[in-house]
Design an enzyme around this catalytic site. Structure first.
Site, PDB file in Angstrom:
ATOM      1  N   CYS B  79       0.843  -1.200   0.000  1.00 19.75           N
ATOM      2  CA  CYS B  79       0.000   0.000   0.000  1.00 19.75           C
ATOM      3  C   CYS B  79       0.883   1.256   0.000  1.00 19.75           C
ATOM      4  CB  CYS B  79      -0.993  -0.042   1.169  1.00 19.75           C
ATOM      5  SG  CYS B  79      -2.336   1.150   0.999  1.00 19.75           S
ATOM      6  N   HIS B 184      -3.953  -4.904  -0.014  1.00 23.11           N
ATOM      7  CA  HIS B 184      -3.525  -5.459   1.270  1.00 23.11           C
ATOM      8  C   HIS B 184      -3.599  -6.978   1.218  1.00 23.11           C
ATOM      9  CE1 HIS B 184      -3.202  -1.746   3.614  1.00 23.11           C
ATOM     10  NE2 HIS B 184      -4.079  -1.287   2.734  1.00 23.11           N
ATOM     11  N   GLU B 186      -2.597  -9.103   3.261  1.00 21.06           N
ATOM     12  CA  GLU B 186      -2.920  -9.667   4.582  1.00 21.06           C
ATOM     13  C   GLU B 186      -4.409  -9.593   4.890  1.00 21.06           C
ATOM     14  OE1 GLU B 186      -1.636  -6.765   3.964  1.00 21.06           O
ATOM     15  OE2 GLU B 186      -2.287  -5.265   5.438  1.00 21.06           O
TER      16      GLU B 186
END
Lengths: 265, 202
Positions: B79, B184, B186
């Protein structure tokens, strides 16, 4: 293509998931960590976790619970309730929240949204607006009725305190101050399962260029379809229908996909 | 050992937890020596470009990251951490970027009736098959985005996947030992975890 999001909301009170009707009459709906895990498996697009009594009782959000939920899911996660300052926001982001939702404090402390979005980025600052319909019946000087005018007033402190603010004006101001998203709850429709307030949602979505999460009133898959296609919402939030397993996130998405709405499945 | 840089720009625990779930060992890096001790570095981050650069410079991390890249060790920016790799940003009022890659960071235009931030699940397109980070990640995989700015590399060949949001923007970059993802991983469930697994296996 960017897809429409289906977002289960976990209203939290005393570390349990609760759900009321029109902000009153709260019922227990389970352990937040377990509920979060279920939604993660159902491929919900995001979760929203609101500590609904935090603001009113002047408590800080339950950081430990946020940490525990974040440990158990691999999806984006918004946390709200009791946020007063930049320190609170930092604590929540550090505990595992991806975004924070600010409601009462955004109204009370006008600089908070701009400070927070400058510090942490607009993308993690959600302004939550609880709006209630106001219908006025203006009269002409001769006493004849003009068409009634619908507007919405902003409430804070978990829907307990009217602010006198017009919801559309407030949404514009919040977006202009750097909010990255608006979580818009209709107090009139909340918990009714009669569908989202399409007029309210459309009015706010048309006034700002940031994403809108519609909230309050979802009862069946058609309601999500309506708010996406008729009111310009980017995400549909719901609590009771998902918590009580009347409907799964997947069922809603399958319906939307079949109707031609882009969703992630 | 994988260093995850903590420079006060948002939550690093989700990234750390996801990488550790792949069986990798991680170290939260607060200073240059932490970075020197590791063979891979992840630079996560949300927030403002200027603040991020200021923190990286103040803590001596910017120089340490430059050293890491020069030593041809593996780097992953996530990001804002990807955007910082470039020379500058429309968001920045004061600071230049880390300038490891040529190009700048631009803001999405809302004129095309798109909403900004670009927030939600969108797809990876034109995935570069040779990119080791994208191994077994199919075209049209969904990943989670949350940003108002995007990187525009000078050398378009470093784009390893793009995403359609009004325009086709670069959502994955790859140049030698440098990787960056605008989304993202994750938070991106299946596809995201696959990408992080690929990173761990690099």
């Amino acid at each position: 293509m960017l897809t429409k999001r289906i977002i289960p909301c976990l209203d939290i009170k005393e570390s349990r998931v609760v759900k009321g009707v029109k902000f009153l009459g709260l019922k227990d709906a389970g352990d937040p960590v377990e509920v979060a895990k279920i939604y993660d498996r159902q491929q919900a697009d995001e979760l929203v976790f609101l500590d609904i009594t935090a603001s009113f009782e002047n408590r800080k959000t339950l950081i430990g619970l946020v940490e525990e939920i974040a440990q158990n899911i691999y999806m984006p996660f918004t946390v709200g309730g009791g946020i007063r300052d930049l320190e609170d926001i930092r604590d929540l982001l550090n505990a595992g929240a991806d975004k924070v939702s600010i409601n009462t404090a955004a109204v009370k402390f006008p600089g908070l949204i701009s400070d927070a979005s400058r510090k942490f980025g607009s993308q993690c600052i959600v302004v939550a607006i609880d709006a209630k319909k106001v219908t006025s019946h203006p009269k002409t000087t001769l006493g004849a009725s003009k068409p009634e005018i619908t507007s919405w007033q902003v409430y804070i402190n978990g829907g307990r305190t009217p602010t006198g603010l017009d919801a559309i004006d407030w949404a514009k101001k919040a977006a202009g101050s750097g909010a990255g998203e608006i979580l818009l709850t209709s107090m009139d429709y909340d918990g009714t399962k009669d569908g989202y307030d399409l007029l309210l949602t459309k009015s706010i979505a048309g006034a700002v260029t940031i994403p809108i999460i519609a909230s309050g009133g979802a009862g069946k898959p058609e309601h999500f379809y309506d708010v996406f296609t008729q009111a310009g919402a980017d995400a549909g939030l719901a609590a009771s229908i998902f918590h009580y397993q009347e409907l799964s996130v997947r069922q809603v998405k399958e319906y939307l996909l079949q109707k031609g709405v882009a969703v992630r499945l | 050992m994988i260093a995850i840089v903590d420079y006060g720009m948002g939550n690093i625990h989700s990234v750390r937890k996801a990488i550790e779930s792949m069986g990798a060992r991680t170290l939260v890096a607060f200073g240059p020596s932490d970075i020197e001790a590791c063979d891979k570095v992840v630079l996560p981050g949300v927030g403002a470009f200027d603040d991020a650069m200021e923190e990286l410079e103040k803590k001596g991390l910017a120089a340490a990251l430059a050293g890491h890249i020069k030593a041809r060790k593996i780097f992953l920016g996530i990001c804002l951490g990807m955007q910082l790799l470039f020379e500058g940003s429309q968001e920045a009022k004061i600071k230049k970027g880390l300038s490891f890659l040529k190009g700048s960071v631009k803001k999405f235009e809302t004129a095309g009736r798109i909403k900004v931030p670009h927030m939600g699940w969108n797809q990876l397109e034109k995935v570069t098959r040779e990119c080791p980070l994208m191994k077994d990640v199919e075209d049209n995989s969904f990943v989670y985005f949350c940003h108002s700015y995007y990187a525009d590399p000078v050398d378009k060949s470093i784009t390893a996947a793009s995403t359609d949001y009004g325009i086709d923007f670069t959502s994955v970059i790859w140049q030698d030992n440098i990787y960056g993802v605008q989304f993202h991983p994750e938070k991106s469930q299946e596809a995201g975890l696959k990408i992080l697994k690929n990173f761990v296996n690099l």
